[in-house]
Design a protein around this motif. Structure first.
Motif, PDB file in Angstrom:
ATOM      1  N   PHE A  54     -24.750 -60.277  47.653  1.00  0.00           N
ATOM      2  CA  PHE A  54     -25.610 -59.807  46.577  1.00  0.00           C
ATOM      3  C   PHE A  54     -25.604 -60.734  45.371  1.00  0.00           C
ATOM      4  CE2 PHE A  54     -24.927 -55.871  48.968  1.00  0.00           C
ATOM      5  CZ  PHE A  54     -26.218 -55.361  49.015  1.00  0.00           C
ATOM      6  N   ASP A  55     -24.528 -61.472  45.193  1.00  0.00           N
ATOM      7  CA  ASP A  55     -24.454 -62.396  44.060  1.00  0.00           C
ATOM      8  C   ASP A  55     -25.428 -63.559  44.202  1.00  0.00           C
ATOM      9  OD1 ASP A  55     -22.798 -63.057  46.287  1.00  0.00           O
ATOM     10  OD2 ASP A  55     -21.886 -64.652  45.099  1.00  0.00           O
ATOM     11  N   LYS A  56     -25.911 -63.811  45.424  1.00  0.00           N
ATOM     12  CA  LYS A  56     -26.820 -64.933  45.672  1.00  0.00           C
ATOM     13  C   LYS A  56     -28.269 -64.498  45.878  1.00  0.00           C
ATOM     14  CE  LYS A  56     -25.405 -67.975  48.669  1.00  0.00           C
ATOM     15  NZ  LYS A  56     -24.881 -68.545  49.931  1.00  0.00           N
ATOM     16  N   MET A  57     -28.508 -63.216  46.057  1.00  0.00           N
ATOM     17  CA  MET A  57     -29.845 -62.744  46.417  1.00  0.00           C
ATOM     18  C   MET A  57     -30.856 -62.962  45.306  1.00  0.00           C
ATOM     19  SD  MET A  57     -28.973 -59.222  48.457  1.00  0.00           S
ATOM     20  CE  MET A  57     -27.656 -59.218  49.678  1.00  0.00           C
ATOM     21  N   LYS A  58     -32.081 -63.278  45.726  1.00  0.00           N
ATOM     22  CA  LYS A  58     -33.175 -63.542  44.782  1.00  0.00           C
ATOM     23  C   LYS A  58     -34.303 -62.546  45.042  1.00  0.00           C
ATOM     24  CE  LYS A  58     -32.208 -68.525  44.464  1.00  0.00           C
ATOM     25  NZ  LYS A  58     -31.021 -68.511  45.371  1.00  0.00           N
ATOM     26  N   PRO A  59     -34.338 -61.433  44.308  1.00  0.00           N
ATOM     27  CA  PRO A  59     -35.411 -60.439  44.489  1.00  0.00           C
ATOM     28  C   PRO A  59     -36.772 -61.096  44.298  1.00  0.00           C
ATOM     29  CG  PRO A  59     -33.664 -59.571  43.095  1.00  0.00           C
ATOM     30  CD  PRO A  59     -33.379 -61.032  43.265  1.00  0.00           C
ATOM     31  N   THR A  60     -37.704 -60.800  45.204  1.00  0.00           N
ATOM     32  CA  THR A  60     -38.978 -61.498  45.151  1.00  0.00           C
ATOM     33  C   THR A  60     -40.053 -60.741  45.911  1.00  0.00           C
ATOM     34  OG1 THR A  60     -40.027 -63.657  45.544  1.00  0.00           O
ATOM     35  CG2 THR A  60     -38.531 -62.846  47.240  1.00  0.00           C
ATOM     36  N   ASN A  61     -41.261 -61.268  45.885  1.00  0.00           N
ATOM     37  CA  ASN A  61     -42.387 -60.717  46.626  1.00  0.00           C
ATOM     38  C   ASN A  61     -42.266 -61.122  48.099  1.00  0.00           C
ATOM     39  OD1 ASN A  61     -45.288 -60.779  47.721  1.00  0.00           O
ATOM     40  ND2 ASN A  61     -45.544 -59.737  45.772  1.00  0.00           N
ATOM     41  N   THR A  62     -42.572 -60.190  49.004  1.00  0.00           N
ATOM     42  CA  THR A  62     -42.359 -60.471  50.425  1.00  0.00           C
ATOM     43  C   THR A  62     -43.651 -60.589  51.242  1.00  0.00           C
ATOM     44  OG1 THR A  62     -42.127 -58.092  50.875  1.00  0.00           O
ATOM     45  CG2 THR A  62     -40.097 -59.350  50.441  1.00  0.00           C
ATOM     46  N   PHE A  63     -44.792 -60.579  50.583  1.00  0.00           N
ATOM     47  CA  PHE A  63     -46.061 -60.587  51.318  1.00  0.00           C
ATOM     48  C   PHE A  63     -46.199 -61.819  52.218  1.00  0.00           C
ATOM     49  CE2 PHE A  63     -50.745 -61.428  51.447  1.00  0.00           C
ATOM     50  CZ  PHE A  63     -51.076 -60.369  52.272  1.00  0.00           C
ATOM     51  N   PHE A  90     -34.294 -61.989  57.279  1.00  0.00           N
ATOM     52  CA  PHE A  90     -33.230 -61.124  56.781  1.00  0.00           C
ATOM     53  C   PHE A  90     -31.983 -61.948  56.430  1.00  0.00           C
ATOM     54  CE2 PHE A  90     -35.121 -57.212  58.889  1.00  0.00           C
ATOM     55  CZ  PHE A  90     -35.247 -56.501  57.706  1.00  0.00           C
ATOM     56  N   TYR A  91     -31.605 -62.826  57.321  1.00  0.00           N
ATOM     57  CA  TYR A  91     -30.404 -63.631  57.108  1.00  0.00           C
ATOM     58  C   TYR A  91     -30.578 -64.554  55.902  1.00  0.00           C
ATOM     59  CZ  TYR A  91     -26.402 -66.638  58.129  1.00  0.00           C
ATOM     60  OH  TYR A  91     -25.216 -67.338  58.046  1.00  0.00           O
ATOM     61  N   ALA A  92     -31.761 -65.131  55.784  1.00  0.00           N
ATOM     62  CA  ALA A  92     -32.037 -66.043  54.667  1.00  0.00           C
ATOM     63  C   ALA A  92     -31.911 -65.323  53.333  1.00  0.00           C
ATOM     64  CB  ALA A  92     -33.434 -66.641  54.812  1.00  0.00           C
ATOM     65  N   TYR A  93     -32.395 -64.091  53.275  1.00  0.00           N
ATOM     66  CA  TYR A  93     -32.361 -63.355  52.016  1.00  0.00           C
ATOM     67  C   TYR A  93     -30.979 -62.795  51.708  1.00  0.00           C
ATOM     68  CZ  TYR A  93     -33.399 -59.965  48.371  1.00  0.00           C
ATOM     69  OH  TYR A  93     -33.370 -59.262  47.202  1.00  0.00           O
ATOM     70  N   PHE A  94     -30.384 -62.091  52.648  1.00  0.00           N
ATOM     71  CA  PHE A  94     -29.148 -61.359  52.375  1.00  0.00           C
ATOM     72  C   PHE A  94     -27.882 -62.208  52.439  1.00  0.00           C
ATOM     73  CE2 PHE A  94     -31.944 -57.777  53.342  1.00  0.00           C
ATOM     74  CZ  PHE A  94     -31.619 -56.944  52.283  1.00  0.00           C
ATOM     75  N   THR A  95     -27.892 -63.268  53.207  1.00  0.00           N
ATOM     76  CA  THR A  95     -26.678 -64.079  53.349  1.00  0.00           C
ATOM     77  C   THR A  95     -26.780 -65.433  52.679  1.00  0.00           C
ATOM     78  OG1 THR A  95     -26.150 -62.967  55.438  1.00  0.00           O
ATOM     79  CG2 THR A  95     -25.065 -65.066  55.019  1.00  0.00           C
ATOM     80  N   GLU A  96     -27.921 -66.088  52.860  1.00  0.00           N
ATOM     81  CA  GLU A  96     -28.059 -67.449  52.333  1.00  0.00           C
ATOM     82  C   GLU A  96     -28.592 -67.487  50.907  1.00  0.00           C
ATOM     83  OE1 GLU A  96     -28.796 -70.210  56.180  1.00  0.00           O
ATOM     84  OE2 GLU A  96     -30.520 -68.995  55.580  1.00  0.00           O
ATOM     85  N   GLY A  97     -29.151 -66.388  50.436  1.00  0.00           N
ATOM     86  CA  GLY A  97     -29.666 -66.358  49.069  1.00  0.00           C
ATOM     87  C   GLY A  97     -30.905 -67.210  48.864  1.00  0.00           C
ATOM     88  N   LYS A  98     -31.736 -67.318  49.905  1.00  0.00           N
ATOM     89  CA  LYS A  98     -32.943 -68.129  49.782  1.00  0.00           C
ATOM     90  C   LYS A  98     -34.076 -67.322  49.157  1.00  0.00           C
ATOM     91  CE  LYS A  98     -32.025 -71.366  53.547  1.00  0.00           C
ATOM     92  NZ  LYS A  98     -32.536 -71.983  54.795  1.00  0.00           N
ATOM     93  N   LEU A  99     -34.973 -68.039  48.494  1.00  0.00           N
ATOM     94  CA  LEU A  99     -36.140 -67.421  47.886  1.00  0.00           C
ATOM     95  C   LEU A  99     -37.216 -67.313  48.961  1.00  0.00           C
ATOM     96  CD1 LEU A  99     -37.474 -66.368  45.261  1.00  0.00           C
ATOM     97  CD2 LEU A  99     -38.276 -68.708  44.850  1.00  0.00           C
ATOM     98  N   ILE A 100     -37.346 -66.159  49.578  1.00  0.00           N
ATOM     99  CA  ILE A 100     -38.226 -66.038  50.747  1.00  0.00           C
ATOM    100  C   ILE A 100     -39.702 -65.851  50.392  1.00  0.00           C
ATOM    101  CG2 ILE A 100     -36.386 -65.206  52.258  1.00  0.00           C
ATOM    102  CD1 ILE A 100     -37.549 -62.377  51.913  1.00  0.00           C
ATOM    103  N   SER A 101     -40.052 -66.100  49.150  1.00  0.00           N
ATOM    104  CA  SER A 101     -41.469 -66.172  48.776  1.00  0.00           C
ATOM    105  C   SER A 101     -41.909 -67.629  48.647  1.00  0.00           C
ATOM    106  CB  SER A 101     -41.713 -65.448  47.450  1.00  0.00           C
ATOM    107  OG  SER A 101     -40.947 -66.047  46.414  1.00  0.00           O
TER     108      SER A 101
END
Length: 242
Positions: free
Chosen positions: A90-99, A122-133
């Protein structure tokens, strides 16, 4: 058997729910005949592409709690995820738009890479902390699951590719989905939330039992009516004795 799963890639319970279902399927004798279809659902369609802050501040603002309470809640979730072998950072997660992530996943599904793309997101967002937008990040993820870079770039550049995402979301509204994860078995049974594997196992067994049951025909001919039919011996009229 067909299982439809509505989920969003920034939903912590969606990732957990998917893996709890997978755990139930591991012990399901007929798992090879189960088809899973991932459906799109945006928890916040108006979310910004660039995060305003970290995950804890986002959660605190959304729920009206303190940052410390948000951290404690997140730690509890991380423990649930760890039981399934998932590493929530959670310390690395980047809340963002998922469209755009959903648009790419729908294309991946079309070419037989849907499950791999969903897991990668899922892995990119929750574990790697990538900006999936971010389109560059999404393109790299697409390549890791075997998609051509040019195809991913083309999909992300074309806004019209979002039609299938909107169709999934419209279907969710029609069947009354109010939160995710949401699972539908054979378009008949719905399971809401990240239920324990035991619950999924019970549903799987119930649906399997119904699929294997022989259909029982009920005669709807009115009492006393004349029955006309033909056999290999000829045609005749009989009065129904039922």
């Amino acid at each position: 058997m067909k299982i439809e799963i509505w989920s969003d890639y920034v939903c912590p319970f969606c990732y957990i729910g998917e893996h709890r279902l997978a755990k139930a399927l591991d012990d399901f004798p007929n798992k090879d005949n189960v088809k899973i279809e991932f459906k799109c659902y945006e928890l916040d369609p108006n979310a910004k592409h660039m995060p305003d802050g970290d995950y804890y501040s986002m959660l605190a603002n959304k729920l009206g709690i303190t940052s410390e309470q948000a951290k404690q809640s997140s730690e509890n979730l991380a423990e649930q995820a760890a039981e399934l072998g998932l590493d929530y950072r959670f310390d690395k997660m980047k809340p963002t738009n998922t469209f755009d992530a959903h648009r790419l996943a729908k294309y991946a599904e079309k070419i037989g890479k849907g499950k791999e793309m969903v897991e990668a997101l899922f892995y990119a967002y929750f574990t790697e902390g990538k900006l999936i937008s971010d389109h560059d990040e999404l393109t790299e993820l697409a390549e890791t699951v075997g998609m051509e870079k040019e195809d991913a770039v083309s999909v992300l550049a074309c806004n019209e590719k979002g039609r299938r995402v909107r169709e999934d979301e419209e279907q969710a509204r029609e069947i009354g989905v109010q939160g995710v994860p949401f699972f539908v078995f054979n378009e008949k049974y719905a399971v809401s939330g990240a239920q324990p594997p035991e619950v999924f196992k019970q549903v799987l067994e119930k649906v399997e039992e119904e699929e294997q049951a022989k259909p029982h025909l009920q005669t709807l001919t009115p009492d006393g009516s004349e029955t006309t039919y033909c056999t290999d011996e000829g045609c005749e009229i009989k009065r129904d004795q039922s």
